[in-house]
Design an enzyme around this catalytic site. Structure first.
Site, PDB file in Angstrom:
ATOM      1  N   GLU A 134     -22.931   9.770 -12.701  1.00  0.00           N
ATOM      2  CA  GLU A 134     -21.483   9.822 -12.873  1.00  0.00           C
ATOM      3  C   GLU A 134     -20.886  10.743 -11.824  1.00  0.00           C
ATOM      4  O   GLU A 134     -21.550  11.678 -11.356  1.00  0.00           O
ATOM      5  CB  GLU A 134     -21.102  10.311 -14.275  1.00  0.00           C
ATOM      6  CG  GLU A 134     -21.551   9.428 -15.432  1.00  0.00           C
ATOM      7  CD  GLU A 134     -20.711   8.179 -15.597  1.00  0.00           C
ATOM      8  OE1 GLU A 134     -19.664   8.054 -14.907  1.00  0.00           O
ATOM      9  OE2 GLU A 134     -21.094   7.311 -16.409  1.00  0.00           O
ATOM     10  N   CYS A 135     -19.609  10.511 -11.487  1.00  0.00           N
ATOM     11  CA  CYS A 135     -18.966  11.340 -10.467  1.00  0.00           C
ATOM     12  C   CYS A 135     -18.342  12.602 -11.031  1.00  0.00           C
ATOM     13  O   CYS A 135     -17.924  13.468 -10.275  1.00  0.00           O
ATOM     14  CB  CYS A 135     -17.918  10.526  -9.717  1.00  0.00           C
ATOM     15  SG  CYS A 135     -16.508  10.038 -10.748  1.00  0.00           S
ATOM     16  N   GLY A 136     -18.222  12.672 -12.349  1.00  0.00           N
ATOM     17  CA  GLY A 136     -17.652  13.870 -12.957  1.00  0.00           C
ATOM     18  C   GLY A 136     -16.401  13.629 -13.754  1.00  0.00           C
ATOM     19  O   GLY A 136     -16.064  14.401 -14.663  1.00  0.00           O
ATOM     20  N   ILE A 137     -15.673  12.552 -13.476  1.00  0.00           N
ATOM     21  CA  ILE A 137     -14.443  12.332 -14.240  1.00  0.00           C
ATOM     22  C   ILE A 137     -14.710  11.747 -15.612  1.00  0.00           C
ATOM     23  O   ILE A 137     -13.846  11.790 -16.478  1.00  0.00           O
ATOM     24  CB  ILE A 137     -13.448  11.433 -13.461  1.00  0.00           C
ATOM     25  CG1 ILE A 137     -14.031  10.035 -13.232  1.00  0.00           C
ATOM     26  CG2 ILE A 137     -13.040  12.078 -12.152  1.00  0.00           C
ATOM     27  CD1 ILE A 137     -13.037   9.068 -12.596  1.00  0.00           C
TER      28      ILE A 137
ATOM     29  N   HIS B 212     -17.254  15.604  -5.231  1.00  0.00           N
ATOM     30  CA  HIS B 212     -16.581  14.849  -6.286  1.00  0.00           C
ATOM     31  C   HIS B 212     -15.530  15.690  -6.998  1.00  0.00           C
ATOM     32  O   HIS B 212     -14.505  15.156  -7.431  1.00  0.00           O
ATOM     33  CB  HIS B 212     -17.605  14.312  -7.287  1.00  0.00           C
ATOM     34  CG  HIS B 212     -18.345  13.116  -6.791  1.00  0.00           C
ATOM     35  ND1 HIS B 212     -17.753  12.105  -6.083  1.00  0.00           N
ATOM     36  CD2 HIS B 212     -19.654  12.753  -6.917  1.00  0.00           C
ATOM     37  CE1 HIS B 212     -18.643  11.172  -5.790  1.00  0.00           C
ATOM     38  NE2 HIS B 212     -19.811  11.546  -6.281  1.00  0.00           N
TER      39      HIS B 212
END
Length: 238
Positions: free
Chosen positions: A233-236, A125
């Site tokens: 969450e993907c991190g963004i 990610h």
């Protein structure tokens, strides 16, 4: 690291959140277009491009607001086709960003290893979403960006503000924060909004193809993402 102070917009987010807590998304978007004429952008995954529809069909800003699309190179074909159709239908100023130095799944696997999402999903990610988004926000000189997140999507989004600072000192705007999934779909159907056809196949939250599954009856909207893991969450967005 926080962005330099000169890049920050001088806005009182606490006051804005009180002002717009009960506002419709169109009111929030119209305010943003008027009061953030430079450096405003939007991010879209082309799942339910409601915000793009509102801006193009209802708000109609004098200049198109750039749309950042993170093409991870591992998206569903339906997502890429929805992006193509949305760009044509809404005349989007679309900016697609991918991992540095690669332009296909094959090139990504050759450079970073096969099935990186299995061996190191956080690195996957970072390479496909976090770094490309940071690069997009920097290259487009973004001071505030619009997302499609909502409070009812998951437990960790339940207190989502409408206006917030991101980790780099930019303003992140969530105009759909107080809408429900039913509100979104009522708008989609009432206004004939273009949407990703995967929704008709049981997908309620659409990300990368190898990490997304249909949702079963009784499951939450984002249950099909990272199924079987603790990831939410993907991190963004944290």
């Amino acid at each position: 690291m926080e962005a330099p102070v000169k890049q920050r917009l001088n806005l009182d987010l606490a006051r804005l959140n009180r002002q717009f807590e009960s506002a419709e998304p169109q009111e929030i978007l119209a305010w943003c277009v008027e009061h953030i004429p430079d450096g405003l952008a939007q991010a879209s995954s082309f799942s339910l491009p409601v915000i793009q529809h509102m801006l193009a069909q209802e708000i109609q800003p004098e200049r198109p607001i750039p749309v950042i699309f993170l093409d991870t190179l591992h998206l569903f074909p339906e997502t890429l086709e929805t992006a193509r159709q949305a760009q044509a239908r809404y005349q989007l100023d679309l900016h697609a960003y991918s991992a540095k130095g690669v332009d296909s799944q094959e090139a990504f696997a050759k450079r970073y290893g096969e099935a990186l999402w299995v061996t190191d999903v956080n690195r996957f990610h970072h390479l496909t979403k976090v770094e490309p988004l940071a690069r997009a926000l920097d290259e487009l000189d973004v001071k505030a960006w619009i997302t499609g997140r909502r409070r009812d999507q998951s437990k960790n989004r339940r207190y989502l503000p409408i206006f917030e600072w991101d980790t780099d000192g930019r303003i992140k705007i969530n105009p759909l924060a107080n809408w429900t999934r039913n509100d979104v779909w009522k708008y989609v159907l009432d206004e004939d909004v273009l949407y990703n056809p995967l929704h008709d196949q049981g997908y309620t939250s659409i990300g990368d193809q190898p990490l997304t599954t249909p949702v079963l009856a009784g499951e939450g909207e984002r249950a099909g993402r990272w199924r079987g893991s603790e990831k939410t969450e993907c991190g963004i967005h944290g």
